[in-house]
Scaffold this active site. Sequence first.
Site, short mmCIF file in Angstrom:
data_model
loop_
_atom_site.label_atom_id
_atom_site.label_comp_id
_atom_site.label_asym_id
_atom_site.label_seq_id
_atom_site.Cartn_x
_atom_site.Cartn_y
_atom_site.Cartn_z
N ARG A 122 -6.15 -2.11 -1.79
CA ARG A 122 -6.40 -2.50 -3.18
C ARG A 122 -6.81 -3.95 -3.35
O ARG A 122 -7.21 -4.37 -4.43
CB ARG A 122 -5.16 -2.22 -4.03
CG ARG A 122 -3.93 -3.02 -3.62
CD ARG A 122 -2.70 -2.50 -4.33
NE ARG A 122 -1.48 -3.19 -3.93
CZ ARG A 122 -0.26 -2.78 -4.29
NH1 ARG A 122 -0.13 -1.70 -5.05
NH2 ARG A 122 0.80 -3.43 -3.90
N ARG A 171 -2.63 1.14 -1.43
CA ARG A 171 -2.35 -0.01 -0.57
C ARG A 171 -2.46 0.31 0.93
O ARG A 171 -3.03 -0.46 1.69
CB ARG A 171 -0.93 -0.50 -0.87
CG ARG A 171 -0.36 -1.54 0.08
CD ARG A 171 1.09 -1.83 -0.29
NE ARG A 171 1.80 -2.64 0.70
CZ ARG A 171 1.97 -3.95 0.63
NH1 ARG A 171 1.44 -4.63 -0.36
NH2 ARG A 171 2.65 -4.59 1.55
N ASN A 184 0.29 -3.86 7.42
CA ASN A 184 0.87 -5.20 7.60
C ASN A 184 2.38 -5.15 7.78
O ASN A 184 3.07 -6.15 7.61
CB ASN A 184 0.52 -6.11 6.42
CG ASN A 184 0.48 -7.57 6.85
OD1 ASN A 184 0.05 -7.90 7.96
ND2 ASN A 184 0.93 -8.46 5.97
N ARG A 185 2.89 -3.99 8.17
CA ARG A 185 4.28 -3.85 8.62
C ARG A 185 4.34 -3.12 9.96
O ARG A 185 5.41 -2.77 10.42
CB ARG A 185 5.11 -3.05 7.59
CG ARG A 185 5.20 -3.65 6.21
CD ARG A 185 5.96 -4.96 6.18
NE ARG A 185 6.15 -5.43 4.80
CZ ARG A 185 5.26 -6.12 4.11
NH1 ARG A 185 4.08 -6.42 4.66
NH2 ARG A 185 5.52 -6.52 2.87
N TYR A 211 9.01 -13.49 0.55
CA TYR A 211 10.05 -12.52 0.90
C TYR A 211 9.89 -12.17 2.38
O TYR A 211 8.79 -12.30 2.94
CB TYR A 211 9.90 -11.25 0.05
CG TYR A 211 8.48 -10.76 -0.05
CD1 TYR A 211 7.88 -10.04 0.97
CD2 TYR A 211 7.70 -11.07 -1.17
CE1 TYR A 211 6.56 -9.62 0.89
CE2 TYR A 211 6.38 -10.65 -1.26
CZ TYR A 211 5.82 -9.92 -0.23
OH TYR A 211 4.51 -9.51 -0.31
N GLU A 225 -3.16 -15.80 0.76
CA GLU A 225 -3.13 -14.99 -0.46
C GLU A 225 -4.07 -15.65 -1.47
O GLU A 225 -3.81 -16.73 -1.98
CB GLU A 225 -1.71 -14.93 -1.03
CG GLU A 225 -0.69 -14.27 -0.11
CD GLU A 225 -0.76 -12.76 -0.12
OE1 GLU A 225 -1.57 -12.21 -0.90
OE2 GLU A 225 -0.01 -12.13 0.65
#
Length: 435
Positions: free
Chosen positions: A199, A252, A269-270, A374, A397
Amino acid sequence: MDGCYRVLYCVITLLALATLTICLENNDQHRDVEEKITYNGDQVLRVETVNSKQRKKIKELENQGLIEKWFTNTTSVDIMVKKDNSEIVKNTLKNGSLLFDVFIDDIQRAINEENPPINEDESELSGRQGHNLTFERYHKIHDINKYIDYLSQEYPDIVEIETIGKSYENVPLRVIRIKPDQNATDVKAIWIDGGIHAREWIAVSSVLYLINELVYNRDSLESHMKNIEFHIIPILNPDGYKYSHEKERLWRKNRNKQSANSCIGADLNRNWDYHWGETGASKYSCAEIYRGVKASSERETQAVVQYIMKNPNKFKGFLTFHSYGQYILYPWGYAKRVPSDHKEVHRVGQAMATAIKKATSNEYTVGNSATLLYPAAGASDDWAKGVAKIKYAYTVELKDTGKYGFILPPSEILSTGKEAFVAVSTLANEISSEK
């Protein structure tokens, strides 16, 4: 007569089957149209959360399926609220003394304004230059690949394309290598990617803008940009990106169909093999931050790992572009810890932010990702730093700070691309200057 009846019966049966087939096909096509998710009346709220009790309340709403978190930092959380849940969510926030502002009043209206159809002028331009990519709108994969092919054909001395693997849906993962000047010595490389989250369209456009500057405007580049070898993949998650254009704008993850009993997709991204599966990643397949069945389980992750690890020593920089929030983040993401050389990494990150502000007046915050935002274990920049040993590994970002969030209007594409270019140029200069 019996024979005639049999023939007539066969003809009627075949006609009925043909009619049924056409109806089913039409129903399928109609269903495909209906499947496109709309967000009429859905909103994005920014909720001020300054203590653990308030954050717990947000988590409860999330666990109940009443909200979806878009973004969070130490002082606030951006949440998406479906129209049907709006009243109960807002009442819960008010009763819990949580202050909030409506950032996006109608998500679907914002989406409708985000990507207008291609006009005739752009179509004519396509015929003249061999592609129709501009920085006035967001483009689908077909347009992007056509543009990449055009660059490799027109600028073979500068651009080289390599397919490093395929996605779950067998879409080629294409790396654009921008070659350094022939007389460059002690060549160092920088890896750049965008679109790992489907997204985040502005990340894809910004990386394309960077490629455009490196190729079209090569003569005007500073020497440090010509001496670096760039390895760039503008869409690391092509399946998800395609799906976000065609079916679900706010999708996403990738599109890996894990099994018949699980939700589709893993958060790329994990999924990286460095502290995989720890804090900030979910083991549940329906979660937006689902980590995958195991470390590096996803084809997209595997392709990049294999490509970089062929010669990791040549890579001195690693930039992965995301949105949103205007941050330049560095490892570690798996916990509130920093690498031993974090002072130097922070200094270079700050140099990028300073250069962006000087060039565009927009401010980017620099810091450790787990502390500023986070914890997020299994992220690509952690892997780049921890496994590939790339010194300068950052997650950037991009814009904005929440007014539009993931649905940044096309008027912001060009300026955001310039910010990405300034960040890359600053990093390249720092790397080129190192002995």
